[in-house]
Design a protein around this motif. Structure first.
Motif, PDB file in Angstrom:
ATOM      1  N   VAL A  84       0.857  -1.179   0.000  1.00  0.00           N
ATOM      2  CA  VAL A  84       0.000   0.000   0.000  1.00  0.00           C
ATOM      3  C   VAL A  84       0.898   1.236   0.000  1.00  0.00           C
ATOM      4  CG1 VAL A  84      -1.794   1.293   1.214  1.00  0.00           C
ATOM      5  CG2 VAL A  84      -1.808  -1.219   1.256  1.00  0.00           C
ATOM      6  N   THR A  85       0.646   2.153  -0.909  1.00  0.00           N
ATOM      7  CA  THR A  85       1.457   3.363  -1.031  1.00  0.00           C
ATOM      8  C   THR A  85       0.542   4.582  -0.973  1.00  0.00           C
ATOM      9  OG1 THR A  85       2.987   2.168  -2.468  1.00  0.00           O
ATOM     10  CG2 THR A  85       3.185   4.565  -2.414  1.00  0.00           C
ATOM     11  N   LEU A  86       0.932   5.563  -0.152  1.00  0.00           N
ATOM     12  CA  LEU A  86       0.181   6.808  -0.005  1.00  0.00           C
ATOM     13  C   LEU A  86       1.129   7.959  -0.271  1.00  0.00           C
ATOM     14  CD1 LEU A  86      -2.480   8.209   0.877  1.00  0.00           C
ATOM     15  CD2 LEU A  86      -1.564   8.204   3.208  1.00  0.00           C
ATOM     16  N   GLY A  87       0.807   8.792  -1.274  1.00  0.00           N
ATOM     17  CA  GLY A  87       1.730   9.873  -1.603  1.00  0.00           C
ATOM     18  C   GLY A  87       1.155  10.837  -2.610  1.00  0.00           C
ATOM     19  N   GLY A  88       2.039  11.499  -3.329  1.00  0.00           N
ATOM     20  CA  GLY A  88       1.580  12.485  -4.289  1.00  0.00           C
ATOM     21  C   GLY A  88       2.733  13.129  -5.028  1.00  0.00           C
ATOM     22  N   SER A  89       2.420  14.174  -5.760  1.00  0.00           N
ATOM     23  CA  SER A  89       3.432  14.922  -6.495  1.00  0.00           C
ATOM     24  C   SER A  89       3.074  16.401  -6.475  1.00  0.00           C
ATOM     25  CB  SER A  89       3.548  14.425  -7.942  1.00  0.00           C
ATOM     26  OG  SER A  89       2.346  14.683  -8.660  1.00  0.00           O
TER      27      SER A  89
END
Length: 206
Positions: free
Chosen positions: A168-173
């Motif tokens: 599970v990956t939680l992030g952004g740009s």
């Protein structure tokens, strides 16, 4: 502990066809007394092509659909686990649908005909036919900030083992210049995935 720096170059050969080359620079730190020592160097080289088969119907239920074919070559040193020692052949499908203004969902379903998913010391080490899948949701918070969540998994079953990955990956740009973004994420994994991790990166589209 493993640190991986992945370098990716993507180029549009035609209106619907994109090719890419990526290679990891891997640093593996092992404790004293481990069977293998620490290692640093280039990992396995990956070549891929993506073709946009169907455009999304904004007013209907038809999503955008793309097909991806990839080959990962065993260029890394297998004896230090910088490389897997196998040639990976992967076929993947990607569906994309816009749910509302600023909210996009991606669905990936793929099949690996040969090889394994190992990058450095992380991943399914058993070679064979591997089923992969994932779903992600991205939301444009502002014109410059995108946040999202991504769930990915892989599974292989052979006569002697039943290996899997779940992450599970939680992030952004964050877009901070013309064609430039700063990318960030936290991840948690189970089975043959990394337990915890931090992802940091930058991208540039000329």
């Amino acid at each position: 502990r493993q640190d991986t720096n992945n370098f990716v170059v993507q180029y549009g050969l035609a209106e619907r066809l994109e090719v890419n080359l990526d290679f990891p620079l891997i640093d593996i730190e092992r404790s004293r007394g481990a069977a293998l020592g620490s290692a640093f160097g280039l990992g396995d080289l990956d070549l891929a092509a993506k073709y946009n088969l169907v455009d999304e119907n904004p007013g209907g239920i038809v999503p955008a659909l793309a097909l991806v074919g990839a080959v990962e070559l065993p260029t890394g040193n297998k004896t230090t686990q910088l490389g897997s020692g196998y040639t990976d052949v992967v076929f993947n499908t990607i569906a994309q649908k816009t749910l509302s203004e600023g909210t996009v969902v991606h669905l990936n379903i793929g099949y690996q005909f040969s090889g394994n998913t190992q990058t450095g010391a992380i991943g399914i080490a058993t070679p064979g036919r591997i089923l992969t899948g994932g779903v992600s949701v991205g939301y444009d918070v502002t014109r410059t900030l995108l946040l999202g969540i991504d769930v990915n998994g892989a599974q292989i079953r052979t006569a002697g083992s039943f290996d899997r990955q779940l992450q599970v990956t939680l992030g952004g740009s964050y877009a901070f210049g013309r064609g430039m973004t700063f990318d960030f994420a936290l991840l948690a994994g189970h089975y043959d995935s990394p337990r915890l991790g931090v992802l940091l990166g930058m991208s540039y589209s000329p």
